[in-house]
Design an enzyme around this catalytic site. Structure first.
Site, PDB file in Angstrom:
ATOM      1  CB  SER A 144      -0.789   1.258   6.034  1.00 10.54           C
ATOM      2  OG  SER A 144      -1.028  -0.113   6.273  1.00 10.54           O
ATOM      3  CE1 TYR A 157       4.564  -0.031   4.340  1.00 11.19           C
ATOM      4  CE2 TYR A 157       2.824  -1.024   5.669  1.00 11.19           C
ATOM      5  CZ  TYR A 157       3.215  -0.270   4.574  1.00 11.19           C
ATOM      6  OH  TYR A 157       2.272   0.240   3.730  1.00 11.19           O
TER       7      TYR A 157
HETATM    8  N1  LIG Z   1      -0.330  -2.260  -1.346  1.00 11.44           N
HETATM    9  C1  LIG Z   1      -0.810  -2.303  -0.121  1.00 11.44           C
HETATM   10  O1  LIG Z   1      -1.260  -3.331   0.373  1.00 11.44           O
HETATM   11  C2  LIG Z   1      -0.827  -1.061   0.706  1.00 11.44           C
HETATM   12  C3  LIG Z   1      -1.602  -1.045   1.849  1.00 11.44           C
HETATM   13  C4  LIG Z   1      -1.613   0.098   2.637  1.00 11.44           C
HETATM   14  C5  LIG Z   1      -0.875   1.194   2.283  1.00 11.44           C
HETATM   15  N2  LIG Z   1      -0.113   1.165   1.169  1.00 11.44           N
HETATM   16  C6  LIG Z   1       0.689   2.341   0.850  1.00 11.44           C
HETATM   17  O2  LIG Z   1       0.242   2.923  -0.347  1.00 11.44           O
HETATM   18  C7  LIG Z   1       1.321   3.567  -1.004  1.00 11.44           C
HETATM   19  C8  LIG Z   1       1.362   3.116  -2.457  1.00 11.44           C
HETATM   20  O3  LIG Z   1       1.594   1.732  -2.492  1.00 11.44           O
HETATM   21  P1  LIG Z   1       1.378   0.824  -3.793  1.00 11.44           P
HETATM   22  O4  LIG Z   1       0.635  -0.364  -3.319  1.00 11.44           O
HETATM   23  O5  LIG Z   1       0.868   1.618  -4.906  1.00 11.44           O
HETATM   24  O6  LIG Z   1       2.875   0.344  -4.033  1.00 11.44           O
HETATM   25  P2  LIG Z   1       3.875   0.525  -5.255  1.00 11.44           P
HETATM   26  O7  LIG Z   1       3.170   0.343  -6.522  1.00 11.44           O
HETATM   27  O8  LIG Z   1       5.027  -0.356  -4.912  1.00 11.44           O
HETATM   28  O9  LIG Z   1       4.317   2.040  -5.106  1.00 11.44           O
HETATM   29  C9  LIG Z   1       5.292   2.476  -4.210  1.00 11.44           C
HETATM   30  C10 LIG Z   1       5.887   3.734  -4.766  1.00 11.44           C
HETATM   31  O10 LIG Z   1       6.853   4.272  -3.879  1.00 11.44           O
HETATM   32  C11 LIG Z   1       7.928   4.721  -4.653  1.00 11.44           C
HETATM   33  N3  LIG Z   1       9.157   4.840  -3.921  1.00 11.44           N
HETATM   34  C12 LIG Z   1       9.787   3.910  -3.168  1.00 11.44           C
HETATM   35  N4  LIG Z   1      10.923   4.431  -2.676  1.00 11.44           N
HETATM   36  C13 LIG Z   1      11.018   5.694  -3.123  1.00 11.44           C
HETATM   37  C14 LIG Z   1      11.965   6.738  -2.949  1.00 11.44           C
HETATM   38  N5  LIG Z   1      13.061   6.594  -2.225  1.00 11.44           N
HETATM   39  N6  LIG Z   1      11.724   7.922  -3.546  1.00 11.44           N
HETATM   40  C15 LIG Z   1      10.624   8.107  -4.290  1.00 11.44           C
HETATM   41  N7  LIG Z   1       9.700   7.160  -4.486  1.00 11.44           N
HETATM   42  C16 LIG Z   1       9.897   5.961  -3.908  1.00 11.44           C
HETATM   43  C17 LIG Z   1       8.033   3.699  -5.751  1.00 11.44           C
HETATM   44  O11 LIG Z   1       8.802   4.228  -6.781  1.00 11.44           O
HETATM   45  P3  LIG Z   1       9.806   3.305  -7.648  1.00 11.44           P
HETATM   46  O12 LIG Z   1       9.034   2.841  -8.821  1.00 11.44           O
HETATM   47  O13 LIG Z   1      10.930   4.237  -8.008  1.00 11.44           O
HETATM   48  O14 LIG Z   1      10.277   2.187  -6.745  1.00 11.44           O
HETATM   49  C18 LIG Z   1       6.568   3.560  -6.092  1.00 11.44           C
HETATM   50  O15 LIG Z   1       6.178   4.595  -6.943  1.00 11.44           O
HETATM   51  C19 LIG Z   1       2.546   3.231  -0.195  1.00 11.44           C
HETATM   52  O16 LIG Z   1       2.855   4.300   0.691  1.00 11.44           O
HETATM   53  C20 LIG Z   1       2.128   2.037   0.613  1.00 11.44           C
HETATM   54  O17 LIG Z   1       2.853   1.935   1.808  1.00 11.44           O
HETATM   55  C21 LIG Z   1      -0.089   0.049   0.355  1.00 11.44           C
END
Ligand SMILES: NC(=O)c1ccc[n+]([C@@H]2O[C@H](COP(=O)([O-])OP(=O)(O)OC[C@H]3O[C@@H](n4cnc5c(N)ncnc54)[C@H](OP(=O)(O)O)[C@@H]3O)[C@@H](O)[C@H]2O)c1
Ligand SMILES: Cc1cc2nc3c(=O)[nH]c(=O)nc-3n(C[C@H](O)[C@H](O)[C@H](O)COP(=O)(O)OP(=O)(O)OC[C@H]3O[C@@H](n4cnc5c(N)ncnc54)[C@H](O)[C@@H]3O)c2cc1C
Lengths: 251, 460
Positions: A144, A157
């Site tokens: 990120s 975070y």
């Molecule tokens: N959205 C943003 O603005 C942003 C920006 C920069 C980076 N990112 C990064 O991109 C990645 C994907 O984010 P996203 O936006 O697609 O968010 P998201 O839709 O909330 O996805 C997060 C994922 O992490 C999984 N997860 C959480 N805790 C877990 C655990 N203990 N074991 C296994 N899986 C777990 C969730 O699974 P469950 O369905 O089981 O909860 C979900 O599949 C993340 O690493 C996030 O930090 C996001």
């Protein structure tokens, strides 16, 4: 095998319900991807995600996987690799946490780091070793922009992502020449359920835009990409802002 | 770099690519110096198998084997026997065509088929069943192969001839190394009186003009090819320069050259292309200018000019490592063939490439003769076009997929020795004998010991 343009035929997503992860899968399925493994904590959403990819022509399997249980990673992920080559692993799990609460509740803060950092370190090492044994493949890790310079508003975070990011930079060098390509992805604000209800920062993007950037990064075999690309320049400047100025930035 | 042969301790894995420098994968590169070492390497190759590699001139992933063993065959480079009366050579598979020319030309013999580079091995020539400018008169390489010594995946070595074991022989011809490792071959040669070529050059103003000229009098030449400018558009779409010729007979040489008519002097190679070049040197503009210059410089028509073998057959060989000019992103070569009667498909494809403005240096157009018997051999009677494109060109992946569909719909195919990106389902449409090929592989290689990145990617 990946083709000349880095398009994978098989894909393993860690964090199988991640919106960014699924957008990437959909995009790669329109190219060469036929086989997809969605690893995540078993739940209805995971099965629904699998079904949605099946309808666009992929062969999808769900795999139980919990980032918080590193001891199980080797067996859980090892099983996927016995079924055939995995051309790309996308490490997409992560939690944002709640900064205000987490500052008050150290155990909640630790939970964030255990998912985002220690869980990711474990899963990345297991995946990298498996890719190395097959002699090829990409490990794509969602870091990120928050990793670049910790901000008052989300440094718990941010620090977990900073640790993960540093780890990936090193892993990428360790894998150099091994046939394994490690790519760190640094998105800014992405509109997903993770950020739902929060005010978007400038240069926000969508999961589809992140997916497109990942596809391009695979083609170019990039080691670090920013989404959108202009963030690279912006952050190069932000990194050098004097601290008093940085602290007062509205974002 | 390849390491000396060593099965124990295991050789360290290194990164390997094809000539196009895309999709690297890592493998233990073993360099057997004897047949026994090769046999051992295959028998002990482990779960991810082994594949033979020659000089790595295949553009894609045919001579790669991620996580397994790659047998660098250039350590097996003995010429065993030359029958200078009947024109036969028996040699190891790692001998290059360059070396054969050096040795054979002074004796009045030439290789039966020569590709656009001399730096390919006999094993690679068999593995891809390569074709040359003489395809319309002589067919592909394997038609001139009398016998091969083949190490199959079961670890056995077999002498295979087209008479005694036609299935295994013709599966190996063009089989991209997937039926086993060719250890040695007996190859029939072509007698020549001199090491020079007499060459006719003519310009063609557009695609129909080239096709008409090639159709009308290809049969008068042993060798024939057209270089076409794919960046020219409008009325000049497909403008080309034809070069056609044959080996010069002795009496065509001026007296001063007759003393040593068979001297083979390809000329000095230039210094190697620098290792790290930025991408993006080849832009539409620079390539367009180059093509323009080159078209203008060609004589409108010239007959019977004497030229060196090397400049006629291998113009790029003077520039070692020229593949590096495409920079880190590498490049792909797209080569396809469509049959006679499918000229419209060819026209459509040439027009599409032109309107897409692919920065492609001169492409090569050739009219193939009869199909070859190899199960996966590329040539079928008709038109083949080959062009190089930088792999980083935006949208290229999808564009080439569309061309595949066009080619497959016209009953044509793409050349596996050049491929790095075809889809598995399209492969089956293009090569109808694929199932028989798969079945034969399991017969001779029940363990699945012989495999490659190409085989994995295409599900061969
Ligand atoms: N959205 C943003 O603005 C942003 C920006 C920069 C980076 N990112 C990064 O991109 C990645 C994907 O984010 P996203 O936006 O697609 O968010 P998201 O839709 O909330 O996805 C997060 C994922 O992490 C999984 N997860 C959480 N805790 C877990 C655990 N203990 N074991 C296994 N899986 C777990 C969730 O699974 P469950 O369905 O089981 O909860 C979900 O599949 C993340 O690493 C996030 O930090 C996001
Ligand atoms: C500039 C240039 C021009 C070219 N022009 C032509 C042309 O005009 N016509 C044409 O047909 N091709 C052409 N090619 C392609 C080239 O001829 C083929 O790719 C050829 O197979 C390369 O031989 P190699 O020894 O480099 O083999 P590699 O590239 O190392 O291997 C190619 C294939 O042959 C197999 N192989 C190699 N050695 C053995 C062995 N001992 N036993 C079994 N299998 C083996 C490999 O497994 C692999 O599948 C050209 C390539 C270049 C770079």
């Amino acid at each position: 095998m990946k083709d000349a343009f880095g398009a994978p035929q098989s894909l393993l997503i860690l964090g199988g319900t991640s919106e960014i992860g699924l957008a990437t899968a959909r995009r790669l399925i329109t190219r060469r991807t036929r086989t997809v493994f969605l690893a995540g904590r078993p739940c209805e959403q995971l099965e629904a995600a699998a079904e949605s990819l099946r309808t666009i022509g992929a062969l999808v399997t769900t795999v139980p996987f919990d980032a918080l249980d590193p001891a199980s990673h080797e067996v859980a992920l090892g099983k996927v690799f016995t079924e055939g080559d995995v051309d790309m692993v996308l490490l997409a799990f992560g939690v944002l946490g709640d900064q205000a609460r987490d500052e008050q509740d150290p155990l909640a803060a630790v939970h964030v780091t255990q998912v985002n950092y220690t869980g990711a370190v474990s899963a990345a090492l297991v995946s990298a070793a498996a890719l190395q044994a097959q002699g090829h493949g990409s490990l794509v890790v969602l870091s990120s922009v928050a990793a670049e310079r910790p901000r008052r508003a989300n440094f718990i975070y941010g620090s977990s992502k900073a640790g993960l990011d540093a780890f990936c930079q090193g892993l990428s060098d360790a894998m150099h020449g091994s046939g394994v390509h490690v790519m760190t992805v640094r998105p800014g604000f992405v509109h997903t359920r993770m950020t739902e209800g929060r005010p978007a920062t400038p240069l926000a993007s969508t999961p589809d835009e992140v997916a497109a950037a990942i596809e391009l990064g695979l083609r170019r075999r990039s080691t670090t990409i920013w989404v959108p690309g202009t963030l690279r320049l912006v952050m190069a400047a932000v990194r050098h802002l004097p601290r008093p100025v940085f602290r007062r930035l509205p974002v | 770099m390849p390491v000396p042969f060593a099965a124990d301790p295991p050789a360290e894995a290194i990164s390997v690519t094809g000539w196009g420098r895309t999709a690297p994968s890592s493998a233990r590169v073993l360099r057997p110096g004897t047949y026994e070492e090769a046999v051992r390497a295959v028998r002990e190759c482990g779960g991810r198998g082994a594949i033979a590699r020659g000089l790595g001139r295949a553009y894609g992933d045919a001579a790669q084997n991620a996580g397994g063993a790659v047998l660098d065959m250039t350590g097996l480079d003995r010429i065993h026997e030359i029958d200078a009366v009947n024109g036969l050579v028996v040699c190891d598979a790692g001998v290059s065509l360059h070396r054969l020319m050096q040795v054979l030309l002074p004796l009045g013999w030439f290789v039966p088929v020569s590709p656009g580079t001399r730096y390919v091995t006999v094993g690679g020539a068999i593995g891809a069943d390569i074709h040359g400018k003489n395809h319309h008169t002589s067919g592909s390489f394997c038609r001139h192969v009398r016998a091969i010594e083949l190490l199959t995946g079961d670890g056995e070595t077999r002498l295979v001839t087209p008479e005694d074991e036609p299935d295994l022989f013709w599966a190996t011809a063009g089989g991209m190394g997937l039926t086993g490792v060719v250890l040695a071959a007996t190859v029939e040669l072509l007698p020549v009186e001199t090491s020079l070529m007499t060459v006719d050059t003519e310009r063609a103003t557009d695609l129909d003009d080239v096709m008409a000229r090639l159709t009308a009098d290809d049969h008068r030449y042993r060798y024939s090819v057209a270089w076409i400018d794919l960046l020219a558009r409008g009325a000049r779409t497909g403008r080309a320069v034809l070069t056609r010729g044959d080996h010069a007979p002795l009496d065509a040489l001026p007296p001063r050259l007759r003393a040593e008519p068979l001297a083979f002097s390809p000329g000095a190679r230039l210094p190697a292309t620098p290792r790290f070049l930025p991408g993006g040197l080849l832009t539409r503009r620079s390539v367009g200018l180059f093509n323009e210059f080159w078209y203008r410089k060609a004589p409108r028509e010239q007959r019977g000019r004497l030229r060196k073998l090397s400049s006629f057959f291998h113009p790029l060989d003077g520039l070692p490592d020229w593949n590096r000019i495409y920079g880190r992103g590498g490049f792909v070569q797209y080569q396809f063939v469509v049959g006679h009667g499918e000229e419209d498909a060819l026209r459509r494809i040439v027009r599409r490439i032109g309107s897409r403005r692919c920065p492609s240096f001169l492409a090569v157009l050739k009219r193939f003769g009869d199909a070859d018997p190899g199960w996966l051999s590329f040539p079928v009677p008709g038109w083949t076009l080959a062009l190089d494109i930088p792999a980083t060109l935006p949208g290229l992946a999808a564009f080439l997929d569309e061309l595949d569909d066009e080619v497959a719909a016209a009953g044509g195919r793409v050349y596996l020795a050049k491929d790095a990106r075809l889809r598995p389902d399209v492969l089956a449409r293009m090569y109808p004998r694929l199932d028989a090929f798969r079945e034969l592989r399991t017969r001779y290689d029940p363990r699945g010991a012989i495999t490659s990145d190409l085989a994995r990617r295409l599900g061969v």
